[in-house]
Design an enzyme around this catalytic site. Sequence first.
Site, PDB file in Angstrom:
ATOM      1  N   HIS A   1       0.835  -1.210   0.000  1.00 23.26           N
ATOM      2  CA  HIS A   1       0.000   0.000   0.000  1.00 23.26           C
ATOM      3  C   HIS A   1       0.867   1.255   0.000  1.00 23.26           C
ATOM      4  O   HIS A   1       1.193   1.814   1.050  1.00 23.26           O
ATOM      5  CB  HIS A   1      -0.921   0.001   1.220  1.00 23.26           C
TER       6      HIS A   1
ATOM      7  N   LEU B   1       2.731   6.416  -5.039  1.00 23.12           N
ATOM      8  CA  LEU B   1       3.909   6.984  -5.700  1.00 23.12           C
ATOM      9  C   LEU B   1       3.591   8.256  -6.478  1.00 23.12           C
ATOM     10  O   LEU B   1       4.502   8.938  -6.942  1.00 23.12           O
ATOM     11  CB  LEU B   1       4.550   5.946  -6.628  1.00 23.12           C
TER      12      LEU B   1
ATOM     13  N   ASP C   1       0.640   2.579   3.904  1.00 21.25           N
ATOM     14  CA  ASP C   1      -0.211   3.612   3.285  1.00 21.25           C
ATOM     15  C   ASP C   1       0.590   4.907   3.128  1.00 21.25           C
ATOM     16  O   ASP C   1       0.102   6.004   3.417  1.00 21.25           O
ATOM     17  CB  ASP C   1      -1.489   3.852   4.089  1.00 21.25           C
TER      18      ASP C   1
ATOM     19  N   GLY D   1      -3.408  12.061   4.585  1.00 19.27           N
ATOM     20  CA  GLY D   1      -2.293  11.148   4.362  1.00 19.27           C
ATOM     21  C   GLY D   1      -0.997  11.566   5.004  1.00 19.27           C
ATOM     22  O   GLY D   1      -0.712  12.756   5.164  1.00 19.27           O
TER      23      GLY D   1
END
EC number: 3.5.2.3
Length: 426
Positions: A58, A61, A303, A322
């Site tokens: 996970h 990129l 993640d 994120g």
Amino acid sequence: MYVLKNGQVLNESGELENKDVLIQNGKVNLIADSIEVTSGEEFDATGKLIAPGFIDVHVHLREPGGEHKETILTGTKAAARGGYTTICSMPNTKPVPDSKEVMNSLQAKIKETAEVRVLPYASITTSLGTDELVDFEALKEAGAFAFTDDGVGVQLAGTMYEAMKRAAALDMAIVAHCEDNSLIYGGVVHDGIFAEKEGLKGIPNIAESVQIARDVLLAEAAGCHYHVCHISTKESVRVVRDAKRAGIRVTAEVSPHHLILDEEDIPGNDGNWKMNPPLRSKEDRAALLEGLLDGTIDFIATDHAPHAAEEKNVPMEQAAFGIVGLETAFPLLYTHFVKTNEWTLKQLIDWMTVKPAECFKLPYGKLEEGAVADIVVLDLEKEATIDPATFYSKGKNTPFVGETCIGWPVATFAEGELVYNEGENK
């Protein structure tokens, strides 16, 4: 050819043994008490752990389309620094890998620039978040690792059921970011103590667990391997545990930050603490730890979600979701759980190597003679403070800045090539 001298390896019982390791032609050629060769390069691993390269299913990129956040090159350099030799790239890019043409272009870019192995996901639906399914057969032929609409839950049960049937026919996995959009309510953090204190909209646990409950029943009907991304709630753990007991082919991952932190750790309205799923309650975190230990949760995945500074150094209401994780996962987990004797070293290594490999039938994740020479060398005595200025990733967005950890990767070999060596320039 490399000879890793005077290192230590973990045996099947979890005990450390002093060994040398010979890497030749991209493979682990020999593991022995002492190896002497007349050619090749010697790598001094004295007192350090030689382990299989980590696997992360996970990773974001960002390339193509989000190169200001991360590129395949910078992301894979970050992976190598973190000890990862196989990473799976999420499809929330521009364009989305929802066709054979886009996937072929992505594969070419990976081959050209990646420092470690990158296995790209294809999306489940065209453009992510639609109700039109992609051409599963064509994308498998183009080398898709699995199918996911990560970042967007598949909202219609009929769409997900049809996707699962197509994936099952190809023996491919459906990988799901589980979130019912009708239950998000515009939330930016967990619907709990912190949200109430700061006056922020919260995301309730049921936004995740309700969709997992739906999907495990669909997976049972379709005969599909269904994988749950970044599980975060106690209810979700219960649903997955019950599904496994019922014989449904479901697997699940958990992210380091959800194991280490909860909503009560958030210092204030800071965008670097905003992720999706959000940091949950203490009870949720305890359930995740229990689920990992009892096998309900199969392994750990970061993640890794890099963003530009201007997208994170703002209040939570404006910040992107994120945080980054590739370069800090092992030291954080080793410090918080192995050094405190909550986990064994072998458990941690397995959750980062052989367990994800087994779940997705990957021929990696083991250190043994004849195996692909994906190797990380770990200095379990090295102490360092997390400093985003040292990251190889373009993303500096971490809530762990300033935390001192022990146990760091110092070298990484991918298919026998030295792709990271501590102290060398980025």
